[in-house]
Design a protein around this motif. Sequence first.
Motif, short mmCIF file in Angstrom:
data_model
loop_
_atom_site.label_atom_id
_atom_site.label_comp_id
_atom_site.label_asym_id
_atom_site.label_seq_id
_atom_site.Cartn_x
_atom_site.Cartn_y
_atom_site.Cartn_z
N ARG A 275 0.83 -1.21 0.00
CA ARG A 275 0.00 0.00 0.00
C ARG A 275 0.86 1.26 0.00
O ARG A 275 0.49 2.29 -0.55
CB ARG A 275 -0.91 -0.01 1.23
N SER A 276 2.06 1.15 0.60
CA SER A 276 2.96 2.31 0.65
C SER A 276 3.75 2.49 -0.63
O SER A 276 4.44 3.49 -0.80
CB SER A 276 3.92 2.16 1.84
N GLY A 277 3.69 1.51 -1.53
CA GLY A 277 4.40 1.60 -2.79
C GLY A 277 5.77 0.96 -2.79
O GLY A 277 6.49 1.03 -3.79
N ALA A 278 6.14 0.30 -1.69
CA ALA A 278 7.44 -0.36 -1.62
C ALA A 278 7.41 -1.71 -2.32
O ALA A 278 6.34 -2.34 -2.44
CB ALA A 278 7.86 -0.54 -0.16
N LEU A 279 8.58 -2.17 -2.76
CA LEU A 279 8.69 -3.55 -3.23
C LEU A 279 8.61 -4.48 -2.03
O LEU A 279 9.12 -4.16 -0.95
CB LEU A 279 10.02 -3.76 -3.95
N VAL A 280 7.99 -5.65 -2.21
CA VAL A 280 7.72 -6.53 -1.07
C VAL A 280 8.33 -7.90 -1.30
O VAL A 280 8.21 -8.50 -2.38
CB VAL A 280 6.19 -6.70 -0.86
N CYS A 281 9.00 -8.41 -0.26
CA CYS A 281 9.44 -9.80 -0.21
C CYS A 281 8.90 -10.42 1.07
O CYS A 281 9.32 -10.03 2.17
CB CYS A 281 10.96 -9.91 -0.24
N ASP A 282 7.93 -11.32 0.94
CA ASP A 282 7.38 -12.03 2.10
C ASP A 282 8.04 -13.40 2.15
O ASP A 282 7.79 -14.25 1.30
CB ASP A 282 5.86 -12.17 1.96
N ALA A 283 8.89 -13.61 3.15
CA ALA A 283 9.65 -14.85 3.23
C ALA A 283 8.78 -16.07 3.42
O ALA A 283 9.22 -17.20 3.21
CB ALA A 283 10.68 -14.76 4.37
N SER A 284 7.52 -15.88 3.84
CA SER A 284 6.63 -17.02 4.07
C SER A 284 5.66 -17.25 2.93
O SER A 284 4.89 -18.21 2.96
CB SER A 284 5.84 -16.81 5.38
N SER A 285 5.66 -16.39 1.91
CA SER A 285 4.69 -16.55 0.82
C SER A 285 5.19 -15.87 -0.45
O SER A 285 5.28 -14.64 -0.52
CB SER A 285 3.33 -15.96 1.21
N ALA A 286 5.49 -16.68 -1.46
CA ALA A 286 5.87 -16.12 -2.75
C ALA A 286 4.71 -15.39 -3.40
O ALA A 286 4.90 -14.42 -4.14
CB ALA A 286 6.36 -17.24 -3.68
N ASP A 287 3.47 -15.83 -3.10
CA ASP A 287 2.29 -15.21 -3.70
C ASP A 287 2.12 -13.76 -3.27
O ASP A 287 1.48 -12.97 -3.96
CB ASP A 287 1.03 -16.00 -3.35
N ARG A 288 2.66 -13.41 -2.09
CA ARG A 288 2.52 -12.04 -1.60
C ARG A 288 3.78 -11.21 -1.89
O ARG A 288 3.93 -10.12 -1.37
CB ARG A 288 2.24 -12.04 -0.10
N SER A 289 4.67 -11.75 -2.70
CA SER A 289 5.95 -11.09 -2.95
C SER A 289 6.04 -10.55 -4.38
O SER A 289 5.53 -11.16 -5.32
CB SER A 289 7.11 -12.07 -2.72
N GLN A 290 6.67 -9.39 -4.51
CA GLN A 290 7.07 -8.88 -5.83
C GLN A 290 8.56 -9.12 -6.07
O GLN A 290 9.04 -9.00 -7.19
CB GLN A 290 6.79 -7.38 -5.95
N VAL A 291 9.28 -9.45 -5.00
CA VAL A 291 10.73 -9.68 -5.07
C VAL A 291 11.05 -10.98 -4.34
O VAL A 291 10.47 -11.26 -3.30
CB VAL A 291 11.51 -8.52 -4.39
N THR A 292 11.91 -11.77 -4.92
CA THR A 292 12.39 -12.97 -4.22
C THR A 292 13.91 -13.00 -4.32
O THR A 292 14.49 -12.54 -5.31
CB THR A 292 11.79 -14.26 -4.82
N PHE A 293 14.55 -13.49 -3.27
CA PHE A 293 16.02 -13.54 -3.23
C PHE A 293 16.48 -14.87 -3.81
O PHE A 293 16.06 -15.93 -3.34
CB PHE A 293 16.52 -13.43 -1.78
N GLY A 294 17.35 -14.82 -4.79
CA GLY A 294 17.92 -16.06 -5.31
C GLY A 294 19.05 -16.55 -4.41
O GLY A 294 19.60 -15.80 -3.60
N ALA A 295 19.36 -17.83 -4.53
CA ALA A 295 20.52 -18.39 -3.82
C ALA A 295 21.75 -18.08 -4.66
O ALA A 295 21.89 -18.58 -5.78
CB ALA A 295 20.35 -19.89 -3.62
N MET A 296 22.63 -17.23 -4.15
CA MET A 296 23.72 -16.67 -4.96
C MET A 296 25.07 -17.33 -4.72
O MET A 296 25.36 -17.79 -3.61
CB MET A 296 23.85 -15.18 -4.68
#
Length: 582
Positions: free
Chosen positions: A105-126
Amino acid sequence: MSAPERDDGALRFLPVGLDLRGRACLVVGGGVIGTRKALTLAHCGARVTVVSPEVTAALAEAAAVGLVRHVAGSFREVHLEGAFLVVAATDDEELNEQVARYAARSGALVCDASSADRSQVTFGAMVRHEDATVAVFTDGRDPGHARRTRDRIASFLDRTPGSRGSPSTGAAPTPRVGPDVSEIAADGSGGPDGASLLMIGASVAGALPPGDGPVVPASDASAFARLKWSHRSVRTFLDGLLANTTVREALVWNTCQRLELYAWLPRDMDAGARRRLEEDLREALFGVDPAGLRVGVLDGTDARHHLLRTACGLESELPGDRDVTAQLETACRSARTAGTAGPRTVALVEDAVALARDIRENTTWRDFATGYCAAALARVFEVDGIRPEELRCVVIGGSTTSRSVLTALRIEHHVPERQLAVVYRQHHGQMKELRAALGNGRRLRVHGYRDERVLRALAGADLVVFGIDQTEPVMDAETLLGLRDLAARPLTVVDFNSSGSVAGIVGDQRAGQVRLWSGRDLDRAVAAHVAITITRPGFAEAVGEAELRIRTYLGDVAPSGAPLATGEHGASPAERTGRSPC
């Protein structure tokens, strides 16, 4: 022109690079996952703020040197101000969902570690090698698989002729990094540091003889009543263990039938020092004079063999008990939350759970494997004449037991989902599993089990199941008997808590129109089930087949540390199932 339909093989997340230098990033949660995310962001030049009442030692150290900023306390919406990227990484899925919703709602990019469905960003294993960075993504479906693939890539790059240096996995150092499953040898050693596996524990006698496995002395079942540890107690023990001893990683597996510590010790540890440490750990777990308890100590291969047999239900009072794998998964999650289960321990548990599932699904052992909760409830339904299609049921507690009860009610006894409800105070990091077990049933989170909403739910129920694991009752008989006119509509109460969840109703007592099944009643019901099961045709052969699978599996692991046994598709059980339980 309409947009093309998304095919099943399409990517959910596009692997891209983000320049985070000077960007404000917020991480909510200071546990193991929050630590990993925060340090990765900080290493990329982001201005990182971590909001959490408590943080790991690694995060505390990072805050002390100014690498991140720690705000001690609970999350508030004001913390989102100015954040470019927000990571929700607590062990409370509902809180993660709230953080993700406010952040979006605030306009930030979101990473929810418990749900990919609620995420716009996911961290890859680098993995970083020379001037290249490789990131492995699974669209948020299986982070464990991504990490294992990353580690294999790192190993390949390190062996590639012409490489100028060793690859670096991840963007920042994280505590207690260990090997993937392919680095654990048959003798219980694992990783380049050659840590050695130790098991110290006590358990009640199983229904089966030890067979090919190591012998662990059986303890008096009544002695386990005083061995119940709360999640907080386990966390405190594990925190002290790594802070004050030479233990590298550890988990505690505590159920009503066992209390076992699995710990990784330095392989080159002096024999005298190791013996003293074993004695200290034994005393910390069981006290100076553990009356009624016979404590066993296993090392290396024997410790792994015992873990595999236990995960397969070969060490349980109920042969083939399916619930033990869920209990092991919960123990692993608790250890990861405490920061004591690194990749070495996670790989050990993942492979044990995967092998157990493989044996239950692909051998005749599947014909005899059931869960303790399912077996007990079958007897309750039979004796009390309960009709599942008309049953309204409330399950109390967010434990692994509650999860097994819900699965048994919905899948094996076919209770309609709309007639199921679970009431809980805490879910101990397994909300996703509880939701899956409940289906479309109703969830109710409360501050206490005498809450008015709890009493209203109980007043409308035909069956109440207590799945909590506490030494003190959470309700009294007077409250239970005053719910409604029980003479007109009886109530069945099933209490899986061996200490008793309802004060004033004990043993076989029947108060009013409440039909109570106590922990002792349920034990007798399951014992009757076992007596029938072990005499069924093919049972002994099924046990032998399971034992052979385990023995073959262990025998195929080269002591040098070569990969664990592979199946017909050239993969370990964990890789074949694609599951990451921890």
